[in-house]
Write an enzyme that holds these catalytic residues in place. Sequence first.
Site, PDB file in Angstrom:
ATOM      1  N   GLU A  78       0.825  -1.205   0.000  1.00  0.00           N
ATOM      2  CA  GLU A  78       0.000   0.000   0.000  1.00  0.00           C
ATOM      3  C   GLU A  78       0.864   1.262   0.000  1.00  0.00           C
ATOM      4  O   GLU A  78       1.867   1.340   0.697  1.00  0.00           O
ATOM      5  CB  GLU A  78      -0.928   0.012   1.209  1.00  0.00           C
ATOM      6  CG  GLU A  78      -1.949  -1.115   1.233  1.00  0.00           C
ATOM      7  CD  GLU A  78      -2.996  -0.999   0.132  1.00  0.00           C
ATOM      8  OE1 GLU A  78      -3.111   0.094  -0.462  1.00  0.00           O
ATOM      9  OE2 GLU A  78      -3.683  -2.004  -0.134  1.00  0.00           O
ATOM     10  N   CYS A 141      -7.766  -2.559   8.191  1.00  0.00           N
ATOM     11  CA  CYS A 141      -6.450  -2.528   7.534  1.00  0.00           C
ATOM     12  C   CYS A 141      -5.936  -1.094   7.412  1.00  0.00           C
ATOM     13  O   CYS A 141      -4.806  -0.787   7.805  1.00  0.00           O
ATOM     14  CB  CYS A 141      -6.531  -3.181   6.157  1.00  0.00           C
ATOM     15  SG  CYS A 141      -6.770  -4.972   6.207  1.00  0.00           S
ATOM     16  N   HIS A 165      -1.397  -5.778   1.349  1.00  0.00           N
ATOM     17  CA  HIS A 165      -2.610  -6.573   1.211  1.00  0.00           C
ATOM     18  C   HIS A 165      -2.333  -7.819   0.373  1.00  0.00           C
ATOM     19  O   HIS A 165      -1.545  -7.771  -0.577  1.00  0.00           O
ATOM     20  CB  HIS A 165      -3.719  -5.756   0.539  1.00  0.00           C
ATOM     21  CG  HIS A 165      -4.624  -5.075   1.501  1.00  0.00           C
ATOM     22  ND1 HIS A 165      -4.807  -3.703   1.532  1.00  0.00           N
ATOM     23  CD2 HIS A 165      -5.428  -5.571   2.492  1.00  0.00           C
ATOM     24  CE1 HIS A 165      -5.677  -3.395   2.484  1.00  0.00           C
ATOM     25  NE2 HIS A 165      -6.067  -4.511   3.077  1.00  0.00           N
TER      26      HIS A 165
END
EC number: 3.4.19.3
Length: 213
Positions: A78, A141, A165
């Site tokens: 991310e 998350c 992820h």
Amino acid sequence: MKVLITGFDSFGGESINPALEAVKMIPENIEGAQVIKLEIPTVFRKSLEKIEEKIEEINPDIVISIGQAGGRFGVTPERVAINMDDARIEDNEGNQPIDISIYEDGESAYFSNLPIKAMVKEMVDNGIPASVSNTAGTFVCNHVMYGVLYLVNKKYKNIRAGFIHVPYIPAQVVNKPNTPSMSINDIAKGLELSIKAIVLNDNDIKTVGGAVC
């Protein structure tokens, strides 16, 4: 060098979370770095509290949190986390914050300070589907990614931190037609390669990793 890597327990009706199962499979030493593993609850605030307790205990150089993103085709580091909880479903203790700031005194967003493009390259070069993601969602998350980077910004300034992820594993998509999955072995290998890239790269590489929309 110490690497703290976290994985969530199962949530949302699933009996398994590939994030946690893959974390369990990672070697405890990668490129000379000690890898410490931590299971965290899929619960707003408590997940962050558990991570901070572990940071205080072991004083890691790197903190990487791993979460499940069903529907993705590859392992996705991310880029950014936003200061917003907006839960589509309840967490594992029934909490469902909607449009709530994670930290009132935090920035609107924090960017990962991990070499996310080097991580993607290392995975792709070794046959693991991977790409940069530009959204960590608005569930636990993102909550954890933002919260850890907030703590880095405010308190643990020498820590490098970010979030990855991972897709479903095949057993999770038996009754989900046309939904992508990845073997747990490939997910674990992707995480191992990501840690290798982090340990070996203080700065990120310059290469295309963006998206049109």
